[in-house]
Design a protein around this motif. Sequence first.
Motif, PDB file in Angstrom:
ATOM      1  N   MET A 116     -31.080 -59.675 -14.350  1.00  0.00           N
ATOM      2  CA  MET A 116     -29.646 -59.984 -14.694  1.00  0.00           C
ATOM      3  C   MET A 116     -28.946 -58.506 -14.333  1.00  0.00           C
ATOM      4  N   GLY A 117     -27.527 -58.742 -13.699  1.00  0.00           N
ATOM      5  CA  GLY A 117     -26.892 -57.541 -13.158  1.00  0.00           C
ATOM      6  C   GLY A 117     -26.175 -56.857 -14.295  1.00  0.00           C
ATOM      7  N   ILE A 118     -25.706 -55.663 -13.923  1.00  0.00           N
ATOM      8  CA  ILE A 118     -24.900 -54.920 -14.655  1.00  0.00           C
ATOM      9  C   ILE A 118     -23.473 -55.439 -15.025  1.00  0.00           C
ATOM     10  N   ASP A 119     -22.921 -55.372 -16.402  1.00  0.00           N
ATOM     11  CA  ASP A 119     -21.560 -55.832 -16.627  1.00  0.00           C
ATOM     12  C   ASP A 119     -20.612 -55.111 -15.614  1.00  0.00           C
ATOM     13  N   ARG A 120     -19.590 -56.019 -15.132  1.00  0.00           N
ATOM     14  CA  ARG A 120     -18.596 -55.446 -14.189  1.00  0.00           C
ATOM     15  C   ARG A 120     -17.890 -54.377 -14.698  1.00  0.00           C
ATOM     16  N   ARG A 121     -17.514 -54.294 -16.013  1.00  0.00           N
ATOM     17  CA  ARG A 121     -16.722 -53.301 -16.738  1.00  0.00           C
ATOM     18  C   ARG A 121     -17.645 -52.055 -16.685  1.00  0.00           C
ATOM     19  N   VAL A 122     -19.007 -52.148 -17.098  1.00  0.00           N
ATOM     20  CA  VAL A 122     -19.810 -51.085 -16.971  1.00  0.00           C
ATOM     21  C   VAL A 122     -20.006 -50.289 -15.633  1.00  0.00           C
ATOM     22  N   ALA A 123     -20.037 -51.246 -14.547  1.00  0.00           N
ATOM     23  CA  ALA A 123     -20.079 -50.665 -13.392  1.00  0.00           C
ATOM     24  C   ALA A 123     -18.880 -49.888 -12.807  1.00  0.00           C
ATOM     25  N   ARG A 124     -17.646 -50.629 -13.092  1.00  0.00           N
ATOM     26  CA  ARG A 124     -16.518 -49.992 -12.776  1.00  0.00           C
ATOM     27  C   ARG A 124     -16.506 -48.626 -13.372  1.00  0.00           C
TER      28      ARG A 124
ATOM     29  N   ASP B  61     -13.011 -32.172 -17.435  1.00  0.00           N
ATOM     30  CA  ASP B  61     -12.392 -32.276 -16.068  1.00  0.00           C
ATOM     31  C   ASP B  61     -12.900 -33.490 -15.412  1.00  0.00           C
ATOM     32  N   ILE B  62     -14.036 -34.086 -15.681  1.00  0.00           N
ATOM     33  CA  ILE B  62     -14.427 -35.430 -15.176  1.00  0.00           C
ATOM     34  C   ILE B  62     -13.719 -36.478 -15.765  1.00  0.00           C
ATOM     35  N   LEU B  63     -13.526 -36.420 -17.275  1.00  0.00           N
ATOM     36  CA  LEU B  63     -12.643 -37.407 -17.923  1.00  0.00           C
ATOM     37  C   LEU B  63     -11.534 -37.672 -17.440  1.00  0.00           C
ATOM     38  N   ALA B  64     -10.882 -36.321 -17.193  1.00  0.00           N
ATOM     39  CA  ALA B  64      -9.278 -36.577 -16.695  1.00  0.00           C
ATOM     40  C   ALA B  64      -9.340 -37.093 -15.500  1.00  0.00           C
ATOM     41  N   GLU B  65     -10.030 -36.743 -14.295  1.00  0.00           N
ATOM     42  CA  GLU B  65     -10.163 -37.343 -13.040  1.00  0.00           C
ATOM     43  C   GLU B  65     -10.447 -38.756 -12.961  1.00  0.00           C
ATOM     44  N   ALA B  66     -11.222 -39.102 -14.017  1.00  0.00           N
ATOM     45  CA  ALA B  66     -11.873 -40.638 -13.939  1.00  0.00           C
ATOM     46  C   ALA B  66     -10.578 -41.410 -15.052  1.00  0.00           C
ATOM     47  N   ASN B  67     -10.002 -40.729 -15.603  1.00  0.00           N
ATOM     48  CA  ASN B  67      -9.293 -41.393 -16.820  1.00  0.00           C
ATOM     49  C   ASN B  67     -10.204 -42.179 -17.647  1.00  0.00           C
ATOM     50  N   VAL B  68     -11.130 -41.469 -18.195  1.00  0.00           N
ATOM     51  CA  VAL B  68     -12.164 -42.229 -18.942  1.00  0.00           C
ATOM     52  C   VAL B  68     -12.119 -41.399 -20.262  1.00  0.00           C
ATOM     53  N   GLY B  69     -12.485 -41.939 -21.555  1.00  0.00           N
ATOM     54  CA  GLY B  69     -12.491 -41.261 -22.654  1.00  0.00           C
ATOM     55  C   GLY B  69     -13.962 -40.568 -22.889  1.00  0.00           C
ATOM     56  N   ARG B  70     -13.997 -39.606 -23.731  1.00  0.00           N
ATOM     57  CA  ARG B  70     -15.293 -38.764 -24.150  1.00  0.00           C
ATOM     58  C   ARG B  70     -16.358 -39.894 -24.525  1.00  0.00           C
TER      59      ARG B  70
ATOM     60  N   THR C 275     -18.837 -46.184 -11.863  1.00  0.00           N
ATOM     61  CA  THR C 275     -18.136 -45.812 -10.479  1.00  0.00           C
ATOM     62  C   THR C 275     -16.980 -44.815 -10.298  1.00  0.00           C
ATOM     63  N   ALA C 276     -16.014 -45.183 -11.427  1.00  0.00           N
ATOM     64  CA  ALA C 276     -14.884 -44.043 -11.668  1.00  0.00           C
ATOM     65  C   ALA C 276     -15.417 -42.674 -12.016  1.00  0.00           C
ATOM     66  N   LEU C 277     -16.496 -42.558 -12.723  1.00  0.00           N
ATOM     67  CA  LEU C 277     -16.991 -41.454 -13.226  1.00  0.00           C
ATOM     68  C   LEU C 277     -18.065 -40.667 -11.980  1.00  0.00           C
ATOM     69  N   TYR C 278     -18.635 -41.573 -11.194  1.00  0.00           N
ATOM     70  CA  TYR C 278     -19.355 -40.981  -9.988  1.00  0.00           C
ATOM     71  C   TYR C 278     -18.256 -40.215  -8.997  1.00  0.00           C
ATOM     72  N   ASP C 279     -17.347 -41.229  -8.531  1.00  0.00           N
ATOM     73  CA  ASP C 279     -16.064 -40.963  -7.837  1.00  0.00           C
ATOM     74  C   ASP C 279     -15.386 -39.785  -8.196  1.00  0.00           C
ATOM     75  N   ALA C 280     -15.196 -39.298  -9.562  1.00  0.00           N
ATOM     76  CA  ALA C 280     -14.262 -38.339 -10.030  1.00  0.00           C
ATOM     77  C   ALA C 280     -15.180 -37.002  -9.867  1.00  0.00           C
ATOM     78  N   LEU C 281     -16.592 -37.279 -10.188  1.00  0.00           N
ATOM     79  CA  LEU C 281     -17.404 -36.178  -9.952  1.00  0.00           C
ATOM     80  C   LEU C 281     -17.585 -35.618  -8.390  1.00  0.00           C
ATOM     81  N   VAL C 282     -17.495 -36.566  -7.449  1.00  0.00           N
ATOM     82  CA  VAL C 282     -17.542 -36.335  -5.873  1.00  0.00           C
ATOM     83  C   VAL C 282     -16.164 -35.616  -5.553  1.00  0.00           C
TER      84      VAL C 282
ATOM     85  N   ALA D  75     -21.465 -42.747 -23.530  1.00  0.00           N
ATOM     86  CA  ALA D  75     -22.002 -44.182 -23.852  1.00  0.00           C
ATOM     87  C   ALA D  75     -22.959 -44.210 -22.608  1.00  0.00           C
ATOM     88  N   HIS D  76     -22.664 -43.719 -21.616  1.00  0.00           N
ATOM     89  CA  HIS D  76     -23.189 -43.819 -20.180  1.00  0.00           C
ATOM     90  C   HIS D  76     -24.183 -42.678 -19.737  1.00  0.00           C
ATOM     91  N   PHE D  77     -23.813 -41.314 -19.943  1.00  0.00           N
ATOM     92  CA  PHE D  77     -24.305 -40.345 -19.540  1.00  0.00           C
ATOM     93  C   PHE D  77     -24.539 -39.267 -20.661  1.00  0.00           C
TER      94      PHE D  77
END
Length: 194
Positions: A1-9, A34-43, A12-19, A48-50
Amino acid sequence: MGIDRRVARTRTALYDALVALIRAKDYAAITVEDILAEANVGRSTFYAHFTSKDDLLQRSLERLRDLLVGVQQGSGHGADGSNWDPARALFEHVGEYADVQAALAGGHGGAVLREAVDKVLADVLRQAMGVGPAGGLPRELVIQHMVATFNTTLRWWFEHRPAMTPAEADALFRQLLLRGLPRDAVAPFIAAAD
């Protein structure tokens, strides 16, 4: 079973922010904030992922694993329409992210990246090779040799010939793996049997 699309998004936002941040500042200076701000993701979402930015960097190579497995299974194609193989695809990928590699090279991030790339390569090779000896040699020795030769070629490429194309680096890698070194090159280290 594939990964949930929201989780994947989110990942991806966190990976791209780090790069993006690695391209803008020293890895050691990058914080989770810095990563949270760049990715617009909460702590809480991040954690929950890393577990850390190092974990994020290591696991960002899941995309590399997917690329290599896809290419190995014959689904990847080069820009010129020709089939790629995993080694060529890897050199192309590294060439695309050469600036990130260079930014991470000397510091802690470089060590994290090298270890993660080694693991990805070894895992893909293990999956592709199956079990048992490889050409009469111990399987793990063959895997370690291929990974080490890739790393040596990659390091040499960036340190000595950064203008070289990924295809040229791949050709050198192939020559080292498929033909080995000439007798006169190894003579100072081992006695060649006649």
